[in-house]
Scaffold this motif. Structure first.
Motif, PDB file in Angstrom:
ATOM      1  N   ARG B  57      41.086  42.314  44.233  1.00 51.27           N
ATOM      2  CA  ARG B  57      41.437  41.117  43.502  1.00 51.27           C
ATOM      3  C   ARG B  57      42.941  40.985  43.314  1.00 51.27           C
ATOM      4  O   ARG B  57      43.449  39.891  43.069  1.00 51.27           O
ATOM      5  N   ASN B  60      44.721  38.734  46.289  1.00 51.41           N
ATOM      6  CA  ASN B  60      44.958  37.286  46.265  1.00 51.41           C
ATOM      7  C   ASN B  60      45.333  36.796  44.872  1.00 51.41           C
ATOM      8  O   ASN B  60      45.131  35.648  44.522  1.00 51.41           O
ATOM      9  N   ARG B  61      45.890  37.687  44.100  1.00 49.09           N
ATOM     10  CA  ARG B  61      46.479  37.374  42.809  1.00 49.09           C
ATOM     11  C   ARG B  61      45.459  36.915  41.773  1.00 49.09           C
ATOM     12  O   ARG B  61      45.821  36.254  40.809  1.00 49.09           O
ATOM     13  N   LEU B  62      44.203  37.257  41.951  1.00 50.68           N
ATOM     14  CA  LEU B  62      43.267  37.034  40.850  1.00 50.68           C
ATOM     15  C   LEU B  62      43.583  38.001  39.719  1.00 50.68           C
ATOM     16  O   LEU B  62      43.290  37.742  38.564  1.00 50.68           O
ATOM     17  N   GLU B  64      46.960  40.590  38.430  1.00 53.21           N
ATOM     18  CA  GLU B  64      48.387  40.788  38.671  1.00 53.21           C
ATOM     19  C   GLU B  64      48.705  42.275  38.627  1.00 53.21           C
ATOM     20  O   GLU B  64      48.375  42.945  37.644  1.00 53.21           O
ATOM     21  N   ARG B  88      47.180  32.643  49.307  1.00 57.83           N
ATOM     22  CA  ARG B  88      45.800  32.234  49.029  1.00 57.83           C
ATOM     23  C   ARG B  88      45.228  31.352  50.117  1.00 57.83           C
ATOM     24  O   ARG B  88      44.011  31.300  50.318  1.00 57.83           O
ATOM     25  N   MET B  93      37.992  34.792  50.074  1.00 59.35           N
ATOM     26  CA  MET B  93      37.272  35.795  49.288  1.00 59.35           C
ATOM     27  C   MET B  93      35.818  35.388  49.114  1.00 59.35           C
ATOM     28  O   MET B  93      35.508  34.222  48.881  1.00 59.35           O
TER      29      MET B  93
END
Lengths: 358, 254, 387
Positions: B57, B60-62, B64, B88, B93
């Protein structure tokens, strides 16, 4: 082989006894309730229908002679109730405007209209039509300023504009409130809580009388529109919490999926979150609209001639002074029709939506 | 560092260097170092709470990451909004709970992002969508709503939806864990097809059979760090680390 | 520069600063314009006006208020009036709501029908209409000359006159304190563990407390009697008006009746919701234990329903206190009306509004805190059991 027995069918007297008089305490309750129901029902029906005077051209004296309700007062004074002090020849415009509002509300309840664009269209066009019809000045319609608007038409105008301004404002407040940025969400939270903790009467009063102090001369505006802004703010504070509740009901996975597809903030809010949130919040939203309609009556306090005030004027003459109950009952009936049908619809929606969840 | 260098085939798809992630005091990911090449298929396994989902996660920067570097397709994943958007677009995903949009039909689910993000015309987007729905073998469900489909069908739609954006990398976060057993095979078949066509895949899963068939590399994570990694034959036959051995003995038979 | 604006953290910081800044600008701008307008109208800002006498009267107050008293005394009495009306309204609404709510939850279909008719009828008519209606009815009662009489009470268009004991204010306070103590003391002693008797054997103790309170009240009445006056002040017609007794004004009665009926309709629904929240399994278990219907109700359904009801009931009570602002429609000098009159007479608009907002915020927060306390005290312990 033994013969198949039919199930026991109690006789009508038996089933009645079982339903209403199974035990002594229940029998007492049933007896008391039945007596109350019949007595109240008889009194009301007698007053409202059997002994009432329906003579549409009757006078107040004829009414006073009879014992029941005097519905002649409605026949004599219905124009002031529905249209206030609107000029006689133009009252058809007021009537048409009221019909437009009813049509707007009915259209909003139809599921096929539940996209952002269609609802905005219905309400936008409807309100514009209402305004043009009532105010005139264009299309050959004589100009009639807001001071002469009154009665049911004014009530409906305040309701429609409150919702029209309040609803987008509510969505803004809800989005600000759930922002991840602490300053924004906390400040908005304070604003929403402060507005919700004040009585609506005080907010209307403030906007009518206090806010002019804080505005420069060129921004003063008409008292009617100031009060509408105040009413819309109050509506928005409550509706914002409803929308926020709806948003909390949307699974976080939805936002994550949208993010992983590359949608930006506004696309996620507009296409994914808000449509689902509004579906969740629909029954509570309808309830809020119903409350907003009931609360339009409060503007009487800041001096507007809406339907309650026009009711007071209707029996305010010496002739009809004794017919105040009938006038109030009639006004209550108008409110009741609108409010009850909307609440029933809200309850129906709630049942239908929760069945879908299962 | 602002333009992805797609012409150079030697650029790694994903490069993680010394990545750490903290949730408050809790050290969720410890010193992750990982390089994934283009077209490589990586399977990540490990006990629950080991940080496998957290790691992908972060890609894709879901989530940090707190420190370290992540470079995806030559673009650094940092606070720059432009970089995040670019990454993104190229990274798709697939979630454990499908996360299809329930208020849209299957077709609308698939065309939404291409039209809004890649600015495709509707006709073109729909053609692409139908092609991918065909690929996952449910073209006839295009006008149904997600609620009307079975779990396996929904997950295949979710895969098609990600594919419509034509990403370079696909991340899978336990894609079959929420499925009834009889539907796992249909989803795994689709994933095998994708793998054989050269898609770069990082897959968090408990399906060891899939790992054996498809993976170029298997990674075992435990307590936030990468404990062991290697090609599947070596990994399953002769695990070097004690913790790996313990975990594998618990998932025997998969 | 452009690179900086694309940084997520920078954007977040900027957005927050912009938002708070814009709000601050609005508030400060408004305040400045207001100050200028007030100066133009030669109104002095500041709260000194609170010490000046008002020059106008309150038509209802529990404590003596005259036009010579300062503004702060008027505001205080306004708040007292609001709370006084609010408490009576709450109690009446709760009583009506309990009865109607129970009717709606009962298995008897006729009672259910009555309850539903009541709720549907009174919930869907605006409160202000009900207030105006009752006020119109009460002010059209016969004048004092032809007042309706019964058991020493007089009902006319000037209000309800009730016989009242002729005792001093101090004695009244003692009676009130004794009654409160009789209820609160055993409860407090029990909860803090200072009583040695177990809970189910405390009935004699409670009866003793009640008896002691009654004795106290009686003693206060006899001792606090005003000299040269009969024990009971009976209202009687003198000339065109009624003298003596305690007068309940038609404004107060109209508000009370309307709030009670309207609030009762809403509370009935809350009561019904509370009982619905009691799981069927609980009732079935109680039945299979052989408990009588009354015991099932009082020991199982009622306590659980109360716990489910309480948060929503708290909201409704807060709303009812806010609804006392209807007083301005009939001229009942509650907190809001005092504010409005202050603005009208003294022109100290902003200060009065500030006092109004602060007052209502205070009332709301206190009520919310009180109910949170009660909620926590009676909440089901632990979270394993879900009805």
């Amino acid at each position: 082989m033994a013969s198949v027995l039919a199930p026991p069918r109690p006789g009508p007297l038996d089933s009645l006894r079982r339903r209403f008089f199974p035990t002594p305490p229940q029998a007492l309750v049933s007896a008391v309730s039945l007596t109350l129901l019949l007595w109240l029902g008889w009194k009301v029906l007698d007053w409202a229908l059997f002994s009432a005077t329906f003579d549409t051209s009757g006078t107040a004296d004829a009414c006073r002679a009879a014992t029941g309700a005097c519905w002649s007062v409605i026949a004599a004074r219905w124009r002031i109730l529905f249209f206030g002090l609107y000029p006689y020849e133009e009252q058809w415009r007021s009537a048409l405007a009221c019909v437009i509002v009813v049509a707007m509300t009915v259209l909003s309840c139809i599921p096929s209209f539940w996209t952002g664009r269609r609802i905005a269209l219905v309400w936008g066009v409807g309100t514009a039509l209402f305004y043009v019809l009532m105010k005139g000045g264009v299309l050959g319609l004589p100009y009639i300023g807001e001071e002469q608007w009154g009665g049911l038409a004014l009530t409906l105008f305040i309701f429609v504009t409150t919702c029209l301004i309040g609803f987008p404002l509510a969505i803004c407040l809800a989005l600000l409130r759930r922002s991840e940025l602490p300053w924004i969400s906390r400040t908005t939270g304070i604003i929403i809580d402060a507005v919700r903790s004040l009585p609506l009467i005080s907010i209307l009063f403030m906007f009518a009388i206090v806010v002019p102090f804080m505005l420069p001369g060129w921004l003063q505006g008409d008292k009617l529109y100031r009060v509408i802004v105040g009413s819309a703010l109050f509506f928005a504070a409550y509706q914002a919490e409803i929308v926020r509740g709806g948003m909390q009901g949307v699974p976080t996975g939805q936002d994550e999926a949208a993010m992983s597809l590359g949608l930006n903030y506004w696309q996620r809010i507009g296409r994914i979150l808000l449509p689902q949130a509004m579906r969740n919040a629909l029954p509570a939203t309808i309830n809020q609209f119903v409350i907003a309609f009931k609360e339009t009556s409060l503007v009487i306090i800041v001096g507007f001639f809406e339907i309650l005030a026009s009711g007071n004027a209707a029996f305010g003459t010496a002739e009809w002074r004794s017919a105040y109950v009938e006038v109030y009952v009639f006004i209550a009936f108008i409110y009741f029709t609108f409010v009850y049908s909307l609440s029933r619809y809200g309850a129906f929606l709630e049942r239908r939506l929760s069945v879908g969840d299962r | 560092m602002t333009a992805s260098d797609t012409s150079n085939a030697a650029v790694a798809a994903i490069r993680i260097e010394g990545m750490n992630k903290y949730y408050g005091e809790f050290h969720a990911l410890r010193n992750i170092d990982l390089t994934v090449s283009r077209g490589e298929k990586v399977v990540v396994c490990g006990p629950s709470g080991s940080g496998k989902s957290t790691m992908i996660r972060c890609l894709n920067r879901l989530e940090e990451h707190s420190s370290g570097r992540i470079v995806v397709l030559g673009t650094e994943l940092d606070d720059d909004v432009g970089n995040i958007d670019e990454i993104r677009r190229e990274v798709g995903m697939v979630f454990q709970h499908f996360n299809l949009f329930p208020h849209m039909t299957v077709l609308e689910n698939c065309v939404l992002a291409p039209m809004l993000v890649r600015k495709l015309a509707r006709a073109e987007a729909e053609a692409t969508a139908r092609r991918y729905l065909e690929k996952v073998r449910i073209p006839e469900q295009a006008s149904k709503y997600p609620g009307q489909l079975s779990g396996g069908q929904q997950q295949r739609v979710a895969i098609a939806r990600s594919l419509c954006m034509q990403p370079e990398i696909l991340l899978f976060d336990e894609p079959t864990s929420a499925l009834d057993p009889e539907m796992i095979a249909e989803v795994l078949d689709v994933m095998v097809t994708l793998a054989s066509e050269g898609m770069t895949m990082i897959c968090v899963t408990h399906e060891m059979g899939f790992a054996r068939r498809v993976a170029d590399r298997v990674i075992f994570m435990d307590a936030g760090e990468i404990v062991e990694e290697g090609p599947p034959d070596a990994f399953f036959a002769a695990p070097r680390n004690e913790r790996t051995r313990k975990f594998l003995s618990q998932v025997v038979g998969h | 520069m452009e690179r900086l604006l694309r940084n997520q953290k920078v954007r977040n910081a900027l957005l927050q600063i912009l938002f708070v800044g814009a709000l601050a600008l609005l508030v400060i701008g408004g305040a400045l314009v207001a100050r200028q307008n007030l100066i133009d109208q030669r109104i002095v800002s500041g709260f000194d006006f609170l010490y000046k006498s008002t020059g106008w009267d309150m038509n209802f107050s529990l404590f003596p208020v005259s036009s010579r008293d300062p503004y702060w005394w008027f505001f205080l009495n306004g708040i007292v009036n609001t709370l006084f009306l609010g408490s009576f309204g709450l109690v009446l609404a709760t009583m009506i709501g309990a009865v109607v709510g129970l009717a709606r939850t009962s298995t008897n279909e006729l009672a259910q029908l009555l309850g539903r008719a009541y709720v549907d009828f009174f919930r869907n008519i605006p409160l202000i209409l009900q207030v105006i209606f009752w006020y119109a009815v009460l002010t059209r009662l016969p004048p004092p000359r032809n007042a309706l009489e019964g058991a020493g009470f007089l009902l006319s268009n000037r209000g309800l006159y009730a016989p009242f004991p002729n005792i001093g204010v101090a004695a009244l306070l003692v009676i009130a304190a004794a009654l409160v103590a009789a209820v609160a003391l055993p409860v407090w002693l029990g909860r803090t563990g200072r009583l040695s008797t177990p809970p189910d054997k405390r009935l004699p103790l409670k009866l003793c407390a009640a008896a002691a309170a009654l004795l106290c009240a009686l003693a206060a009445v006899l001792l606090g009697r005003l000299p040269d006056a009969p024990l009971l002040d009976m209202p009687g017609l003198q000339g065109l008006n009624v003298r003596g007794g305690m007068r309940v004004s038609p404004e107060f009665m109209a508000l009370l009746v309307a709030m009670g009926i309207y609030g009762g309709a809403y509370i009935a629904e809350i009561v019904r919701g509370g009982f619905k929240a009691v799981g069927r399994g609980q009732v079935e278990a109680a039945q299979s234990l052989g408990l009588s219907p009354w015991r099932i109700f009082s020991l199982v359904r009622l306590p659980l329903a109360l716990r489910a009801m309480l948060p929503i009931l708290a909201n409704q009570y807060i709303w009812l206190i806010k609804a006392t602002t209807m007083g301005i429609v009939v001229g009942f000098t509650d907190f809001f009306m005092i504010t409005a009159l202050t603005i009208n007479h003294s022109g100290q608009t902003l200060e009065a509004i500030f006092i109004l907002m602060a007052g209502f915020l205070l009332i709301n927060m206190s009520l919310a805190a009180l109910f949170n306390r009660i909620n926590r005290a009676i909440a089901l312990k632990g979270n394993q059991v879900r009805a």
